[in-house]
Design a protein around this motif. Sequence first.
Motif, PDB file in Angstrom:
ATOM      1  N   PHE A 164       9.663  -5.348  -5.012  1.00 49.53           N
ATOM      2  CA  PHE A 164       8.355  -4.986  -5.543  1.00 49.53           C
ATOM      3  C   PHE A 164       8.400  -3.672  -6.316  1.00 49.53           C
ATOM      4  O   PHE A 164       7.703  -3.501  -7.312  1.00 49.53           O
ATOM      5  CB  PHE A 164       7.321  -4.897  -4.407  1.00 49.53           C
ATOM      6  N   LEU A 165       9.233  -2.731  -5.869  1.00 53.43           N
ATOM      7  CA  LEU A 165       9.357  -1.471  -6.586  1.00 53.43           C
ATOM      8  C   LEU A 165       9.917  -1.706  -7.988  1.00 53.43           C
ATOM      9  O   LEU A 165       9.464  -1.112  -8.972  1.00 53.43           O
ATOM     10  CB  LEU A 165      10.245  -0.505  -5.801  1.00 53.43           C
ATOM     11  N   ASN A 166      10.912  -2.600  -8.106  1.00 49.37           N
ATOM     12  CA  ASN A 166      11.475  -2.924  -9.419  1.00 49.37           C
ATOM     13  C   ASN A 166      10.435  -3.583 -10.314  1.00 49.37           C
ATOM     14  O   ASN A 166      10.366  -3.317 -11.524  1.00 49.37           O
ATOM     15  CB  ASN A 166      12.686  -3.855  -9.253  1.00 49.37           C
ATOM     16  N   LEU A 167       9.600  -4.454  -9.732  1.00 52.20           N
ATOM     17  CA  LEU A 167       8.533  -5.097 -10.515  1.00 52.20           C
ATOM     18  C   LEU A 167       7.547  -4.069 -11.054  1.00 52.20           C
ATOM     19  O   LEU A 167       7.138  -4.126 -12.222  1.00 52.20           O
ATOM     20  CB  LEU A 167       7.805  -6.129  -9.650  1.00 52.20           C
ATOM     21  N   LEU A 168       7.156  -3.116 -10.214  1.00 53.30           N
ATOM     22  CA  LEU A 168       6.205  -2.085 -10.638  1.00 53.30           C
ATOM     23  C   LEU A 168       6.806  -1.214 -11.734  1.00 53.30           C
ATOM     24  O   LEU A 168       6.128  -0.856 -12.708  1.00 53.30           O
ATOM     25  CB  LEU A 168       5.786  -1.239  -9.439  1.00 53.30           C
ATOM     26  N   LYS A 169       8.079  -0.848 -11.594  1.00 53.56           N
ATOM     27  CA  LYS A 169       8.736  -0.014 -12.604  1.00 53.56           C
ATOM     28  C   LYS A 169       8.820  -0.754 -13.939  1.00 53.56           C
ATOM     29  O   LYS A 169       8.576  -0.187 -15.001  1.00 53.56           O
ATOM     30  CB  LYS A 169      10.138   0.382 -12.139  1.00 53.56           C
ATOM     31  N   ASN A 170       9.179  -2.046 -13.883  1.00 52.95           N
ATOM     32  CA  ASN A 170       9.269  -2.824 -15.124  1.00 52.95           C
ATOM     33  C   ASN A 170       7.902  -2.925 -15.799  1.00 52.95           C
ATOM     34  O   ASN A 170       7.792  -2.848 -17.030  1.00 52.95           O
ATOM     35  CB  ASN A 170       9.808  -4.223 -14.826  1.00 52.95           C
ATOM     36  N   ALA A 171       6.870  -3.107 -14.978  1.00 52.22           N
ATOM     37  CA  ALA A 171       5.521  -3.212 -15.544  1.00 52.22           C
ATOM     38  C   ALA A 171       5.099  -1.905 -16.196  1.00 52.22           C
ATOM     39  O   ALA A 171       4.504  -1.886 -17.286  1.00 52.22           O
ATOM     40  CB  ALA A 171       4.530  -3.598 -14.439  1.00 52.22           C
ATOM     41  N   ALA A 172       5.415  -0.773 -15.530  1.00 57.33           N
ATOM     42  CA  ALA A 172       5.044   0.531 -16.088  1.00 57.33           C
ATOM     43  C   ALA A 172       5.756   0.782 -17.410  1.00 57.33           C
ATOM     44  O   ALA A 172       5.188   1.325 -18.364  1.00 57.33           O
ATOM     45  CB  ALA A 172       5.377   1.626 -15.083  1.00 57.33           C
ATOM     46  N   GLU A 173       7.028   0.387 -17.494  1.00 60.14           N
ATOM     47  CA  GLU A 173       7.790   0.581 -18.733  1.00 60.14           C
ATOM     48  C   GLU A 173       7.250  -0.283 -19.867  1.00 60.14           C
ATOM     49  O   GLU A 173       7.421   0.034 -21.044  1.00 60.14           O
ATOM     50  CB  GLU A 173       9.261   0.265 -18.476  1.00 60.14           C
ATOM     51  N   ALA A 180       0.832  -1.205   0.000  1.00 55.30           N
ATOM     52  CA  ALA A 180       0.000   0.000   0.000  1.00 55.30           C
ATOM     53  C   ALA A 180       0.861   1.247   0.000  1.00 55.30           C
ATOM     54  O   ALA A 180       0.587   2.237  -0.706  1.00 55.30           O
ATOM     55  CB  ALA A 180      -0.940  -0.016   1.212  1.00 55.30           C
ATOM     56  N   ASP A 181       1.936   1.235   0.791  1.00 60.44           N
ATOM     57  CA  ASP A 181       2.873   2.368   0.816  1.00 60.44           C
ATOM     58  C   ASP A 181       3.506   2.558  -0.559  1.00 60.44           C
ATOM     59  O   ASP A 181       3.658   3.693  -1.037  1.00 60.44           O
ATOM     60  CB  ASP A 181       3.955   2.147   1.861  1.00 60.44           C
ATOM     61  N   LEU A 182       3.915   1.461  -1.194  1.00 57.74           N
ATOM     62  CA  LEU A 182       4.536   1.574  -2.510  1.00 57.74           C
ATOM     63  C   LEU A 182       3.561   2.184  -3.516  1.00 57.74           C
ATOM     64  O   LEU A 182       3.941   3.010  -4.344  1.00 57.74           O
ATOM     65  CB  LEU A 182       4.983   0.191  -3.011  1.00 57.74           C
ATOM     66  N   GLY A 183       2.273   1.752  -3.490  1.00 55.11           N
ATOM     67  CA  GLY A 183       1.289   2.304  -4.407  1.00 55.11           C
ATOM     68  C   GLY A 183       1.078   3.784  -4.188  1.00 55.11           C
ATOM     69  O   GLY A 183       0.903   4.553  -5.143  1.00 55.11           O
ATOM     70  N   ARG A 184       1.160   4.196  -2.951  1.00 55.53           N
ATOM     71  CA  ARG A 184       0.920   5.613  -2.643  1.00 55.53           C
ATOM     72  C   ARG A 184       2.079   6.484  -3.103  1.00 55.53           C
ATOM     73  O   ARG A 184       1.877   7.536  -3.720  1.00 55.53           O
ATOM     74  CB  ARG A 184       0.704   5.745  -1.146  1.00 55.53           C
ATOM     75  N   ILE A 185       3.330   6.073  -2.795  1.00 51.29           N
ATOM     76  CA  ILE A 185       4.472   6.942  -3.122  1.00 51.29           C
ATOM     77  C   ILE A 185       4.803   6.913  -4.610  1.00 51.29           C
ATOM     78  O   ILE A 185       5.490   7.805  -5.118  1.00 51.29           O
ATOM     79  CB  ILE A 185       5.737   6.556  -2.307  1.00 51.29           C
ATOM     80  N   SER A 186       4.342   5.885  -5.330  1.00 48.08           N
ATOM     81  CA  SER A 186       4.656   5.811  -6.765  1.00 48.08           C
ATOM     82  C   SER A 186       3.509   6.273  -7.641  1.00 48.08           C
ATOM     83  O   SER A 186       3.604   6.175  -8.865  1.00 48.08           O
ATOM     84  CB  SER A 186       5.041   4.369  -7.136  1.00 48.08           C
ATOM     85  N   ARG A 187       2.421   6.762  -7.024  1.00 44.67           N
ATOM     86  CA  ARG A 187       1.245   7.135  -7.810  1.00 44.67           C
ATOM     87  C   ARG A 187       1.579   8.192  -8.844  1.00 44.67           C
ATOM     88  O   ARG A 187       1.318   8.044 -10.021  1.00 44.67           O
ATOM     89  CB  ARG A 187       0.126   7.640  -6.880  1.00 44.67           C
ATOM     90  N   GLU A 188       2.162   9.306  -8.391  1.00 44.77           N
ATOM     91  CA  GLU A 188       2.404  10.422  -9.321  1.00 44.77           C
ATOM     92  C   GLU A 188       3.548  10.145 -10.283  1.00 44.77           C
ATOM     93  O   GLU A 188       3.393  10.299 -11.491  1.00 44.77           O
ATOM     94  CB  GLU A 188       2.657  11.708  -8.541  1.00 44.77           C
ATOM     95  N   PRO A 189       4.757   9.667  -9.815  1.00 50.13           N
ATOM     96  CA  PRO A 189       5.863   9.479 -10.773  1.00 50.13           C
ATOM     97  C   PRO A 189       5.631   8.340 -11.756  1.00 50.13           C
ATOM     98  O   PRO A 189       6.155   8.368 -12.862  1.00 50.13           O
ATOM     99  CB  PRO A 189       7.061   9.196  -9.871  1.00 50.13           C
ATOM    100  N   LEU A 190       4.871   7.314 -11.376  1.00 49.46           N
ATOM    101  CA  LEU A 190       4.715   6.162 -12.254  1.00 49.46           C
ATOM    102  C   LEU A 190       3.354   6.082 -12.924  1.00 49.46           C
ATOM    103  O   LEU A 190       3.246   5.895 -14.131  1.00 49.46           O
ATOM    104  CB  LEU A 190       4.969   4.862 -11.466  1.00 49.46           C
ATOM    105  N   TRP A 191       2.312   6.247 -12.158  1.00 54.71           N
ATOM    106  CA  TRP A 191       0.979   5.931 -12.688  1.00 54.71           C
ATOM    107  C   TRP A 191       0.296   7.111 -13.386  1.00 54.71           C
ATOM    108  O   TRP A 191      -0.146   6.989 -14.526  1.00 54.71           O
ATOM    109  CB  TRP A 191       0.076   5.393 -11.567  1.00 54.71           C
TER     110      TRP A 191
END
Length: 607
Positions: free
Chosen positions: A582-591, A542-553
């Motif tokens: 998990f942060l690396n997984l989210l970044k790879n998925a966004a790319e 949940a923390d990861l989703g919150r802090i990555s909302r603006e830069p990634l999503w």
Amino acid sequence: MEREDGPKGLQALLERIETLRSLPTLPHILLRLIELCNRPENGLQEIARLINQDPALSERVLRLVNSAFYSLKQKITTIGEALLLLGLEAVKNIAISSSVYQVFQGPPARHGLDLKNFWWHSVRCGVIARRLAVKTAYASPDEAFLAGLMHDIGKILLWSSFRREYAGTGGGLPAAERRLGLTHAEAGAWLIGRWQLPTFLPDAVRYHHEAVERIVVSFPLVRLVFAANLLAGEGGLPAAVQALGLAARDLESLRAEAEEEARQIAGSLDIQVAPAAPGPVERAKEEALARLVRDYSQLAGISEGFIKAARREEVLEALRRGLALLFDLASTRWFRLEGAWLVGEAAAGCGELRVPCQESSGLLGRSLARGEVLDSFSPLAAPSLYDEQLARLLGAQGILCLPLRAEGQGLGVLAAGIRVRDHAGLAARETLLGLLADQASLALFALITQERQAERIREERLGSASALARRVVHEARNPLGIISNYLSILSGKLRQDASMQEDLRIVREEIRRVSQIISELSSFSTPGPAARETVDLNALLADLGRISREPLWESSRIRLQLALDPQVPPLESEKDRLKQVFLNLLKNAAEAMPSGGELGLQTRLLP
């Protein structure tokens, strides 16, 4: 070959002599010299004593040390001084090159020169000259010995330079000298004169066949060698008495004592001074010298493998190749030294072989401790059960142990399977086995030293990088500390805003994680054990989703959908590293979603 009259004819003869590379030496002496050079523990004194007993070797050593290559201010007149300056390797090169030259030229006796009788007369003359020097109180008995030893060097000089002319001349050396117009005394004096020694040694050689009436009015060294040459031959006693002014009785006694000393020298070298014709011993020595030259030629080819080896395995492979080629030993096993154990290569069905590195444990430990080649069939071998088992493993009746040592350090032992009938032949070629082991040892030691140096350099570089990282950590912690302090102040001002408090908590957590990552930089060269803690996986995601909302999503038009199962229990893990995964997984998925879309992240407790 008729010599032209005048200086030009003489100069042509001397120029031809000057091209000569080596003078012949008795094979007994060459074999003994190579043996001594291969065993440095014998010391230069014994080597000097041996070279002093041969005119051809003495000439090569003194010619080399007094040559322009060394450019010595003071000329060297003794073999002992020459060896100290030349060193063991230079002497060994002289011995080997002389052996090679002599083998390819063929034994001198087959071409009209009785080298054994020449040597015997030269040694007797040298011993007599030294004893005469002592009796007449001459200042340098060693110089008198050298002059006596070298007095006939012109004979082998002329024979070696004009072999074809000598072979076609009846009447032996005197007839050939008359035909050439150059005597052996003149040739020998010319050769020694090229050393430019500040002595009368060249004159002693030049005048040793002069009329006694002229000798009595010459300097002492000339008279000593003249008399010694007469006393070393048949008769000549009256002329020797006239030249020296000594009593005939004293000279007879001195000659008998010198004869006994010379025979002891010959006996120590296994040289039979009679009969004159080459006997079984002489032929055996010639064959041994030829075999040694062949072995050295093959060894030179194997040495190339040691030089080119870039890994330890390649050195051992070259050593095995050498044993198979030179000694027909094909079944081998390497035991490296590890602490107090000799550890052998793994054998099928029994893994690594470990033998205590002790003399009491058998041939392996004894061979390495003593630095000697040992085998199961030597009289005092006393093979152990280790040795017998190893022999069976190698499919042989016994083993030969070849120790590898360098710079006083044991490296290991190569064991080879042998048969009973191999023992005598291997024992006769132990010197060559030792040479092969020495070359392998030096190559292996050089690689080990390189590896240790590379490891030390790596550690030094890591140490330098770690010191730099510690300075970076120190500098980075200051601004991080300031940011943390301001976050605490901001949190106090926004105490009533629950949403902002949650955001501030996440920021503080990320600052803590950054600080932890920076701290790990200072200890990257020696990482410590990872700290494990209880982690709430759902809260972490949940923390990861919150802090990555603006830069990634939001910037990529990606909608993150979280489906977190509240039944997922806390985990025992490394929180920071798990978050990074998990942060690396989210970044790879966004790319992988350049056009945006919906990305789901779900947790579930499986039964």
